[in-house]
Design an enzyme around this catalytic site. Structure first.
Site, PDB file in Angstrom:
ATOM      1  N   MET A   1       2.682   4.777  -0.928  1.00 12.72           N
ATOM      2  CA  MET A   1       3.381   6.057  -0.783  1.00 12.72           C
ATOM      3  C   MET A   1       3.087   6.950  -1.989  1.00 12.72           C
ATOM      4  O   MET A   1       3.812   7.915  -2.251  1.00 12.72           O
ATOM      5  CB  MET A   1       4.885   5.823  -0.646  1.00 12.72           C
ATOM      6  CG  MET A   1       5.215   5.026   0.611  1.00 12.72           C
ATOM      7  SD  MET A   1       6.864   5.315   1.230  1.00 12.72           S
ATOM      8  CE  MET A   1       7.833   4.700  -0.120  1.00 12.72           C
TER       9      MET A   1
ATOM     10  N   ALA B   1       2.422   8.164  -6.086  1.00  7.24           N
ATOM     11  CA  ALA B   1       3.015   7.964  -7.416  1.00  7.24           C
ATOM     12  C   ALA B   1       2.527   6.603  -7.931  1.00  7.24           C
ATOM     13  O   ALA B   1       3.319   5.719  -8.271  1.00  7.24           O
ATOM     14  CB  ALA B   1       4.538   8.053  -7.377  1.00  7.24           C
TER      15      ALA B   1
ATOM     16  N   GLY C   1       0.688  -1.532 -10.598  1.00  6.58           N
ATOM     17  CA  GLY C   1       0.970  -2.452  -9.479  1.00  6.58           C
ATOM     18  C   GLY C   1       0.079  -2.133  -8.290  1.00  6.58           C
ATOM     19  O   GLY C   1      -0.572  -3.020  -7.715  1.00  6.58           O
ATOM     20  N   HIS C   2       0.019  -0.850  -7.932  1.00  3.24           N
ATOM     21  CA  HIS C   2      -0.854  -0.430  -6.819  1.00  3.24           C
ATOM     22  C   HIS C   2      -2.323  -0.732  -7.152  1.00  3.24           C
ATOM     23  O   HIS C   2      -3.077  -1.221  -6.310  1.00  3.24           O
ATOM     24  CB  HIS C   2      -0.734   1.075  -6.573  1.00  3.24           C
ATOM     25  CG  HIS C   2       0.640   1.535  -6.167  1.00  3.24           C
ATOM     26  ND1 HIS C   2       1.439   2.289  -6.988  1.00  3.24           N
ATOM     27  CD2 HIS C   2       1.345   1.349  -5.018  1.00  3.24           C
ATOM     28  CE1 HIS C   2       2.582   2.563  -6.364  1.00  3.24           C
ATOM     29  NE2 HIS C   2       2.553   2.002  -5.175  1.00  3.24           N
TER      30      HIS C   2
ATOM     31  N   GLY D   1       2.296  -6.105  -2.054  1.00  2.23           N
ATOM     32  CA  GLY D   1       2.881  -6.687  -3.258  1.00  2.23           C
ATOM     33  C   GLY D   1       4.056  -7.603  -2.947  1.00  2.23           C
ATOM     34  O   GLY D   1       4.878  -7.302  -2.080  1.00  2.23           O
TER      35      GLY D   1
ATOM     36  N   GLN E   1       9.543  -7.022   2.882  1.00  2.00           N
ATOM     37  CA  GLN E   1       8.572  -6.193   3.613  1.00  2.00           C
ATOM     38  C   GLN E   1       7.321  -7.004   3.957  1.00  2.00           C
ATOM     39  O   GLN E   1       6.807  -6.964   5.079  1.00  2.00           O
ATOM     40  CB  GLN E   1       8.212  -4.986   2.738  1.00  2.00           C
ATOM     41  CG  GLN E   1       6.984  -4.227   3.170  1.00  2.00           C
ATOM     42  CD  GLN E   1       6.773  -2.976   2.337  1.00  2.00           C
ATOM     43  OE1 GLN E   1       7.502  -2.028   2.466  1.00  2.00           O
ATOM     44  NE2 GLN E   1       5.766  -2.972   1.485  1.00  2.00           N
TER      45      GLN E   1
ATOM     46  N   SER F   1       7.382   0.246 -10.544  1.00  2.00           N
ATOM     47  CA  SER F   1       7.811   0.888  -9.305  1.00  2.00           C
ATOM     48  C   SER F   1       7.653   2.393  -9.485  1.00  2.00           C
ATOM     49  O   SER F   1       7.882   2.916 -10.587  1.00  2.00           O
ATOM     50  CB  SER F   1       9.283   0.553  -9.040  1.00  2.00           C
ATOM     51  OG  SER F   1       9.827   1.461  -8.105  1.00  2.00           O
TER      52      SER F   1
HETATM   53  P1  AMP Z   1       4.765   1.686  -2.302  1.00  2.00           P
HETATM   54  O1  AMP Z   1       3.862   2.792  -2.722  1.00  2.00           O
HETATM   55  O2  AMP Z   1       5.962   1.517  -3.174  1.00  2.00           O
HETATM   56  O3  AMP Z   1       5.079   1.713  -0.829  1.00  2.00           O
HETATM   57  O4  AMP Z   1       3.938   0.341  -2.521  1.00  2.00           O
HETATM   58  C1  AMP Z   1       2.681   0.138  -1.946  1.00  2.00           C
HETATM   59  C2  AMP Z   1       2.278  -1.301  -2.156  1.00  2.00           C
HETATM   60  O5  AMP Z   1       2.239  -1.595  -3.549  1.00  2.00           O
HETATM   61  C3  AMP Z   1       3.258  -2.292  -1.525  1.00  2.00           C
HETATM   62  O6  AMP Z   1       2.519  -3.376  -0.961  1.00  2.00           O
HETATM   63  C4  AMP Z   1       4.067  -2.745  -2.711  1.00  2.00           C
HETATM   64  O7  AMP Z   1       4.628  -4.033  -2.555  1.00  2.00           O
HETATM   65  C5  AMP Z   1       3.007  -2.758  -3.801  1.00  2.00           C
HETATM   66  N1  AMP Z   1       3.623  -2.697  -5.130  1.00  2.00           N
HETATM   67  C6  AMP Z   1       4.546  -1.818  -5.563  1.00  2.00           C
HETATM   68  N2  AMP Z   1       4.930  -2.113  -6.819  1.00  2.00           N
HETATM   69  C7  AMP Z   1       4.228  -3.220  -7.179  1.00  2.00           C
HETATM   70  C8  AMP Z   1       4.176  -4.033  -8.361  1.00  2.00           C
HETATM   71  N3  AMP Z   1       4.934  -3.768  -9.429  1.00  2.00           N
HETATM   72  N4  AMP Z   1       3.338  -5.088  -8.373  1.00  2.00           N
HETATM   73  C9  AMP Z   1       2.573  -5.386  -7.292  1.00  2.00           C
HETATM   74  N5  AMP Z   1       2.571  -4.657  -6.151  1.00  2.00           N
HETATM   75  C10 AMP Z   1       3.391  -3.596  -6.097  1.00  2.00           C
END
Ligand code: AMP
Length: 281
Positions: free
Chosen positions: A30, A32, A36-37, A147, A153, A185
């Site tokens: 999503m 930002a 992690g991403h 992640g 999820q 996050s």
């Molecule tokens: P989001 O943009 O928050 O929807 O996350 C996109 C993907 O990145 C999802 O699979 C999340 O689980 C993963 N993700 C978000 N934060 C982390 C993190 N700190 N470590 C590993 N993966 C992450």
């Protein structure tokens, strides 16, 4: 990096990629973006010939309008980060592109959506499942990377992939943390300086639980966690549960399961954060 906004162009581009016999890895996000991403993208790069990422703030997975309005956005920075990780294609759909008609899909999550996040964010996982299934149908990846940070999820996406026979392998990736342990996050950037310091409580508590697990009773652990949260002024516990890793059923005793995860959600000021730690597997 190719940037595409329409479904039609993306399907066409990826047909060309597959014609050359290249494997496709996919990382939905999503935006930002943070480390992690990028760790997911790097893993996808290691295992595939061509890596697609998407940025789409999926309105139907937000049960809280303020959360949707305040969700952080920085497309230029995201593009720089995706380039630095050597992403091959960025899919940037609009809402009309993803949802040309009102959404009517119904999913059976076998109860996985009724606990933890599902209890506090009604409709959230339905929104996640709809968008992920549509993205898979457009991108048709060989492997998709998610992640462990969003453990529930991940489990739900596994389930729909299996039940709908979607030809994609789901690859779980470890949670990437800041130096002090806070799980990275996109929402962390909404924390004030003071809140950011207090936010480490989530991981501190999970680490403490990992040490106590199997020794103190689950009830004792939960009481201890409650007490720690009540002591920290700006952090409000929403839930802390010790559950079976596959059914997500809350455990009353350690002996009830060999695969155990502790999951936590808390409000730090106005920002809702989640985290988890695997206790036994
Ligand atoms: P989001 O943009 O928050 O929807 O996350 C996109 C993907 O990145 C999802 O699979 C999340 O689980 C993963 N993700 C978000 N934060 C982390 C993190 N700190 N470590 C590993 N993966 C992450």
């Amino acid at each position: 990096m190719i940037k595409l906004k329409t479904v039609k162009e993306t399907i066409h581009q990826l047909e060309e990629v597959r014609k050359k016999g290249k494997s496709v890895g996919f990382v939905p996000t999503m935006g930002a973006l943070h480390e992690g991403h990028l760790s997911l993208i790097r893993e996808a790069k290691n295992e595939n010939d061509f890596v697609v990422s998407s940025i789409f703030i999926n309105p139907i997975q937000f049960n809280n309008k303020n959360d949707l309005v305040n969700y952080p956005k920085d497309l230029n920075k995201d593009i720089d980060l995706l380039l630095s990780a050597d992403t091959d294609l960025l899919f940037l759909p609009t809402e009309e592109e993803m949802y040309p008609e009102p959404v009517t899909e119904v999913f059976d999550f076998g109860g996985l959506d009724e606990v933890l996040e599902g209890k506090f964010r009604p409709g959230h996982f339905k929104g996640v499942a709809i968008v992920v299934k549509r993205l898979f149908e457009i991108i048709k990846p060989d492997k998709a990377y998610f992640g462990l940070k969003d453990y529930q999820q991940l489990l739900i996406i596994h389930r729909i992939t299996k039940n709908y026979h979607l030809p994609v392998e789901i690859i779980p990736c470890p949670t990437i943390r800041e130096d002090d342990g806070l799980a990275m996050s996109s929402r962390n950037q909404l924390l004030s300086k003071q809140e950011r310091k207090q936010a480490i409580l989530l991981y501190e508590v999970l680490k403490m639980v990992k040490i106590q697990s199997g020794f103190s009773s689950i009830n004792e652990v939960k009481t201890h966690v409650d007490r720690l949260f009540r002591k920290t002024k700006d952090v409000k516990l929403e839930y802390f549960e010790i559950v079976d890793m596959y059914t997500l059923e809350p455990l009353k005793a350690w002996a009830q399961s060999k695969n155990v995860i502790a999951c936590v959600a808390a409000w730090v000021g106005n920002v809702r954060l989640i985290d988890n730690i695997i206790l036994f597997s």
